[in-house]
Design a protein around this motif. Structure first.
Motif, PDB file in Angstrom:
ATOM      1  N   UNK A   7       0.800  -1.221   0.000  1.00 34.88           N
ATOM      2  CA  UNK A   7       0.000   0.000   0.000  1.00 34.88           C
ATOM      3  C   UNK A   7       0.831   1.267   0.000  1.00 34.88           C
ATOM      4  N   UNK A   8       2.157   1.123  -0.019  1.00 34.39           N
ATOM      5  CA  UNK A   8       3.026   2.300   0.030  1.00 34.39           C
ATOM      6  C   UNK A   8       3.964   2.353  -1.177  1.00 34.39           C
ATOM      7  N   UNK A   9       3.563   1.719  -2.278  1.00 36.94           N
ATOM      8  CA  UNK A   9       4.420   1.683  -3.461  1.00 36.94           C
ATOM      9  C   UNK A   9       4.658   3.101  -3.994  1.00 36.94           C
ATOM     10  N   UNK A  21      10.332  -5.217   1.463  1.00 42.11           N
ATOM     11  CA  UNK A  21      10.953  -3.935   1.155  1.00 42.11           C
ATOM     12  C   UNK A  21      11.834  -4.047  -0.093  1.00 42.11           C
ATOM     13  N   UNK A  22      12.609  -5.104  -0.188  1.00 39.38           N
ATOM     14  CA  UNK A  22      13.464  -5.293  -1.361  1.00 39.38           C
ATOM     15  C   UNK A  22      12.633  -5.466  -2.629  1.00 39.38           C
ATOM     16  N   UNK A  23      11.506  -6.157  -2.517  1.00 37.88           N
ATOM     17  CA  UNK A  23      10.643  -6.356  -3.679  1.00 37.88           C
ATOM     18  C   UNK A  23      10.078  -5.019  -4.165  1.00 37.88           C
ATOM     19  N   UNK A  24       9.641  -4.181  -3.210  1.00 38.73           N
ATOM     20  CA  UNK A  24       9.072  -2.883  -3.590  1.00 38.73           C
ATOM     21  C   UNK A  24      10.124  -1.977  -4.211  1.00 38.73           C
ATOM     22  N   UNK A  46       4.934   5.086  -9.511  1.00 42.37           N
ATOM     23  CA  UNK A  46       4.225   6.361  -9.322  1.00 42.37           C
ATOM     24  C   UNK A  46       2.808   6.306  -9.869  1.00 42.37           C
ATOM     25  N   UNK A  47       2.553   5.404 -10.813  1.00 44.44           N
ATOM     26  CA  UNK A  47       1.212   5.271 -11.387  1.00 44.44           C
ATOM     27  C   UNK A  47       0.361   4.244 -10.639  1.00 44.44           C
TER      28      UNK A  47
END
Length: 384
Positions: A284-286, A369-372, A381-382
């Motif tokens: 949810x924080x991408x 975290x590493x995946x994101x 951003x989209x």
């Protein structure tokens, strides 16, 4: 350049529901670790303080390591005192305790047929069992017993039902509780003590289970062992009490290994639960992570911030569980085959529990975290 420390702290407060659920989940995992480690430490402590290095136990050679199955002649204590000179003797009283030890069904107001441990003793018992201290009431007389402070836990009953003045039943007789005793955490604390003659009469036995001898300074247990080996007709064996309980520790080694395996399983389950929660939190924080990269923060700095948040949650959960473990779990009585003992939340348990909690925070945060961070900034951003 790293992100400000307060950035991660504020992020936790921005999502109170998710933060609370994650905190509760981590605290639950750490609490389970505390329970299992406290069980292991409590059992080890009970067995380690039970033995007296100056006491030698003499029992049947056929009983192996189970004194409940031992049967020796009633004249054995007299033979030992007459043949050996190394026993403590004060004011004409030889410090040798003849004892009858057995497991039997014990009934009281709140326990119908619980398995209890009963030891028939004489007035010589407190001279040999030096850790036993009377805490309430008096020494039992005819038809009376005194109970250890963990006897109620062993029977699965309440302390009120095992208070002085109450009545219990075993071996077809009613016994009045005359006193209560403690033994510094030793295994005796889960036992019921009564007069040796009364127990022999109730069980219709004239034999003994063992004889406990208090050796004088400078005496050696080897003399007693040599006597038992030479008198093959008596079929006796002798063991220093500390060696006997050390053997019991080895006997329960598979149980301790199983408990440590449970700790590993609980920790592993906690890691996967942490991964699941952190994946949801990071997903949810991408856009937030991509924005931080777009304004110039390096991926390493963002990774450190995400791990910081997870470690803060894990530390809070470990602290919360540690407080509950110390105030609620520490000293809680637990029934076991050998009797009863108390959970022990000591420095080792705290270290392991909090260490597992912090490990959950780190391992739970790194993979998501590493995946994101591997996603393209423009694509992230989209993201919705």
């Amino acid at each position: 350049m790293l992100l400000p420390w307060e950035y991660g702290v504020r992020n936790l407060a921005r999502r109170p529901v998710r933060t609370t659920l994650t905190l509760v989940a981590l605290a639950t995992v750490v609490m389970l670790v505390f329970v299992v480690v406290g069980f292991i430490r409590g059992m080890e402590q009970s067995l380690s303080v039970s033995g007296d290095p100056d006491v030698v136990l003499v029992y049947s050679v056929n009983s192996e390591e189970n004194i409940e199955n031992s049967s020796i002649a009633a004249r054995t204590p007299s033979l030992l005192t007459a043949s050996l000179q190394g026993t403590v003797k004060r004011f004409g009283v030889t410090h040798v305790s003849p004892e009858l030890y057995l497991g039997t069904r014990v009934k009281n107001e709140s326990a119908d047929g619980g398995l209890g441990l009963v030891r028939g003793v004489t007035l010589a018992a407190p001279l040999v069992r030096r850790s036993v201290k009377l805490t309430d009431g008096d020494w039992p007389g005819a038809g009376e017993v005194m109970v250890g402070r963990l006897a109620a836990a062993k029977l699965g009953s309440s302390d009120e039902a095992m208070a002085v003045g109450q009545t219990i039943e075993f071996e077809g007789r009613s016994w009045k509780i005359r006193g209560r005793f403690a033994a510094g955490g030793a295994a005796y604390e889960s036992e019921i003590w009564c007069n040796l003659g009364d127990l022999q009469t109730a069980t219709k036995r004239q034999d003994l289970s063992l004889a406990a001898m208090l050796l004088s300074p400078g005496s050696s247990a080897a003399e007693v062992k040599l006597f038992c080996k030479e008198r093959t007709d008596l079929e006796l064996r002798a063991s220093r009490e500390t060696d006997y309980y050390a053997t019991l520790q080895q006997h329960y080694k598979p149980v301790r290994l199983l408990a440590w395996f449970v700790v590993a399983l609980v920790s592993g389950a906690g890691v996967f639960a942490g991964l699941n929660m952190m994946y949801g939190a990071v997903a949810g924080r991408v856009r937030e992570i991509a924005t931080l990269q777009a304004i110039g923060f390096r991926r390493r700095a963002i990774l450190v911030s995400l791990v910081q948040e997870a470690v803060l949650l894990a530390a809070a959960g470990s602290l919360f569980s540690g407080v509950i473990a110390l105030t609620v779990l520490n000293g809680m009585a637990v029934r076991f085959t050998m009797g009863a003992f108390t959970l022990r939340i000591d420095s080792v348990a705290i270290l392991i529990g909090c260490g597992v909690g912090l490990l959950l925070g780190v391992l739970g945060a790194l993979p998501p975290a590493l995946k994101a961070l591997r996603l393209q900034v423009a694509t992230s951003l989209k993201a919705v």
